[in-house]
Structures are given as C-alpha cells and as structure tokens.
Design a protein around this motif. Sequence first.
Motif, PDB file in Angstrom:
ATOM      1  N   SER A  73      32.287  57.828  57.999  1.00 10.16           N
ATOM      2  CA  SER A  73      31.875  57.611  56.612  1.00 10.16           C
ATOM      3  C   SER A  73      33.090  57.386  55.708  1.00 10.16           C
ATOM      4  N   PRO A  74      32.923  56.552  54.696  1.00 11.67           N
ATOM      5  CA  PRO A  74      34.017  56.330  53.741  1.00 11.67           C
ATOM      6  C   PRO A  74      34.489  57.632  53.086  1.00 11.67           C
ATOM      7  N   SER A  75      33.560  58.551  52.803  1.00 12.69           N
ATOM      8  CA  SER A  75      33.972  59.788  52.136  1.00 12.69           C
ATOM      9  C   SER A  75      34.873  60.636  53.035  1.00 12.69           C
ATOM     10  N   TYR A  76      34.562  60.714  54.334  1.00 12.74           N
ATOM     11  CA  TYR A  76      35.423  61.508  55.216  1.00 12.74           C
ATOM     12  C   TYR A  76      36.720  60.765  55.529  1.00 12.74           C
ATOM     13  N   GLN A  77      36.638  59.477  55.762  1.00 12.74           N
ATOM     14  CA  GLN A  77      37.848  58.716  56.076  1.00 12.74           C
ATOM     15  C   GLN A  77      38.844  58.754  54.925  1.00 12.74           C
ATOM     16  N   ALA A  78      38.362  58.793  53.693  1.00 15.09           N
ATOM     17  CA  ALA A  78      39.260  58.899  52.537  1.00 15.09           C
ATOM     18  C   ALA A  78      39.938  60.263  52.484  1.00 15.09           C
ATOM     19  N   LEU A  79      39.244  61.286  52.948  1.00  9.00           N
ATOM     20  CA  LEU A  79      39.762  62.655  52.895  1.00  9.00           C
ATOM     21  C   LEU A  79      40.633  62.990  54.112  1.00  9.00           C
ATOM     22  N   LEU A  80      40.351  62.378  55.242  1.00 10.94           N
ATOM     23  CA  LEU A  80      41.001  62.716  56.509  1.00 10.94           C
ATOM     24  C   LEU A  80      42.538  62.775  56.458  1.00 10.94           C
ATOM     25  N   PRO A  81      43.220  61.818  55.836  1.00 15.25           N
ATOM     26  CA  PRO A  81      44.688  61.888  55.801  1.00 15.25           C
ATOM     27  C   PRO A  81      45.235  63.143  55.119  1.00 15.25           C
ATOM     28  N   PHE A  82      44.447  63.776  54.257  1.00 19.02           N
ATOM     29  CA  PHE A  82      44.898  65.003  53.602  1.00 19.02           C
ATOM     30  C   PHE A  82      45.175  66.086  54.643  1.00 19.02           C
ATOM     31  N   ARG A  83      44.455  66.054  55.769  1.00 22.99           N
ATOM     32  CA  ARG A  83      44.699  67.002  56.858  1.00 22.99           C
ATOM     33  C   ARG A  83      45.677  66.423  57.876  1.00 22.99           C
ATOM     34  N   THR A  84      45.394  65.203  58.345  1.00 22.10           N
ATOM     35  CA  THR A  84      46.189  64.660  59.455  1.00 22.10           C
ATOM     36  C   THR A  84      47.650  64.411  59.083  1.00 22.10           C
ATOM     37  N   ASN A  85      47.946  64.210  57.818  1.00 23.93           N
ATOM     38  CA  ASN A  85      49.341  64.029  57.405  1.00 23.93           C
ATOM     39  C   ASN A  85      50.134  65.328  57.443  1.00 23.93           C
ATOM     40  N   HIS A  86      49.455  66.465  57.593  1.00 21.45           N
ATOM     41  CA  HIS A  86      50.143  67.750  57.491  1.00 21.45           C
ATOM     42  C   HIS A  86      49.867  68.713  58.655  1.00 21.45           C
ATOM     43  N   ILE A  87      48.736  68.551  59.341  1.00 18.70           N
ATOM     44  CA  ILE A  87      48.377  69.492  60.407  1.00 18.70           C
ATOM     45  C   ILE A  87      48.092  68.713  61.686  1.00 18.70           C
ATOM     46  N   PRO A  88      48.925  68.889  62.701  1.00 18.71           N
ATOM     47  CA  PRO A  88      48.637  68.228  63.974  1.00 18.71           C
ATOM     48  C   PRO A  88      47.422  68.866  64.636  1.00 18.71           C
ATOM     49  N   GLY A  89      46.684  68.063  65.355  1.00 19.42           N
ATOM     50  CA  GLY A  89      45.524  68.614  66.047  1.00 19.42           C
ATOM     51  C   GLY A  89      44.748  67.550  66.784  1.00 19.42           C
ATOM     52  N   ASP A  90      43.683  67.998  67.382  1.00 17.29           N
ATOM     53  CA  ASP A  90      42.793  67.129  68.135  1.00 17.29           C
ATOM     54  C   ASP A  90      41.377  67.354  67.613  1.00 17.29           C
ATOM     55  N   LEU A  91      40.583  66.286  67.593  1.00 14.19           N
ATOM     56  CA  LEU A  91      39.184  66.406  67.197  1.00 14.19           C
ATOM     57  C   LEU A  91      38.351  65.579  68.159  1.00 14.19           C
ATOM     58  N   VAL A  92      37.284  66.183  68.661  1.00 11.45           N
ATOM     59  CA  VAL A  92      36.359  65.480  69.547  1.00 11.45           C
ATOM     60  C   VAL A  92      34.952  65.615  69.007  1.00 11.45           C
ATOM     61  N   LEU A  93      34.128  64.624  69.290  1.00 10.10           N
ATOM     62  CA  LEU A  93      32.693  64.692  69.061  1.00 10.10           C
ATOM     63  C   LEU A  93      32.058  64.816  70.432  1.00 10.10           C
ATOM     64  N   VAL A  94      31.148  65.758  70.579  1.00  9.81           N
ATOM     65  CA  VAL A  94      30.528  65.987  71.887  1.00  9.81           C
ATOM     66  C   VAL A  94      29.067  66.339  71.699  1.00  9.81           C
ATOM     67  N   GLU A  95      28.245  65.826  72.607  1.00 12.42           N
ATOM     68  CA  GLU A  95      26.826  66.131  72.565  1.00 12.42           C
ATOM     69  C   GLU A  95      26.584  67.436  73.317  1.00 12.42           C
ATOM     70  N   GLY A  96      25.720  68.262  72.779  1.00 10.85           N
ATOM     71  CA  GLY A  96      25.382  69.523  73.420  1.00 10.85           C
ATOM     72  C   GLY A  96      24.379  69.330  74.543  1.00 10.85           C
ATOM     73  N   VAL A  97      24.000  70.422  75.167  1.00  9.56           N
ATOM     74  CA  VAL A  97      22.978  70.394  76.211  1.00  9.56           C
ATOM     75  C   VAL A  97      21.708  71.034  75.670  1.00  9.56           C
ATOM     76  N   GLY A  98      20.592  70.681  76.275  1.00  8.05           N
ATOM     77  CA  GLY A  98      19.307  71.203  75.830  1.00  8.05           C
ATOM     78  C   GLY A  98      19.060  72.616  76.317  1.00  8.05           C
ATOM     79  N   PRO A  99      17.994  73.232  75.837  1.00 12.98           N
ATOM     80  CA  PRO A  99      17.694  74.620  76.197  1.00 12.98           C
ATOM     81  C   PRO A  99      17.339  74.806  77.673  1.00 12.98           C
ATOM     82  N   ASP A 100      16.951  73.739  78.356  1.00 15.13           N
ATOM     83  CA  ASP A 100      16.594  73.844  79.772  1.00 15.13           C
ATOM     84  C   ASP A 100      17.728  73.426  80.700  1.00 15.13           C
TER      85      ASP A 100
END
Length: 117
Positions: A73-100
């Motif tokens: 989203s434009p709102s997050y992409q505009a904000l993202l450098p405020f963190r990435t310019n100062h704090i190194p890290g990794d971010l992943v998106l992952v799908e969870g598993v179902g209850p069964d």
Amino acid sequence: MTAYAIAHLRPTDGPVPEEVFVYMERIQETFTPFGGRFLVHGTTVEVREGEWPGALVMIGFPSMPEARSWYDSPSYQALLPFRTNHIPGDLVLVEGVGPDYDAGETARGYREAQTGA
C-alpha cells in the motif's frame, strides 16, 4: 487462511532516531484498513534455542491478499523507510495453517516425495 507479517528487527547502538518513533506511531493506521492487528509487539523474546538478537513483531491478517495489499500500500510504503533507514531486519509474509492441520500428514507427504513411494 490467516496470514502473518513477521519481522525480526535487530538492535543498533545509540539513541533511537525520531523517524523510528514516527514509524511506530503511524504503522497501526497503515494495516488496520486491511484487517491487520498486532499479535506480538514490544514484548520480551525468551530464546530457548539458538540466538535471537533483537525484537520480534508479528501482525495478523485475515488472508495473504490482505497482508500483501498492506505491505504494498502507498501508506505503508511511504512510512517504511522511517524504519528501514535506521533498523536492520528481516520481514516475511507467511500464510498460517488451518485448525485441522496435521504435521504427521505433512511428514508422510515429504517422506513419500523423497523416497518416490
């Protein structure tokens, strides 16, 4: 299926820059429209195996499309450098598993694929 944004953020020396505080103050408003909510944020990590320098942040979303839409989203992409310019890290998106979900069934499938049975 529920999806998660998981970030491993590593510590840096020195004072926290103002942009990081702004990021923290504004991030929630970027994911709320996508059904996101904090699951882990600002809590202590208890390391039982290996090493985990830094912090863990976990945000839950109703599904992977919402998680992707938030990150892109434009709102997050505009904000993202405020963190990435100062704090190194990794971010992943992952799908969870179902209850069964059954790890034993997954292991059997992997075993069959490996042995060709």
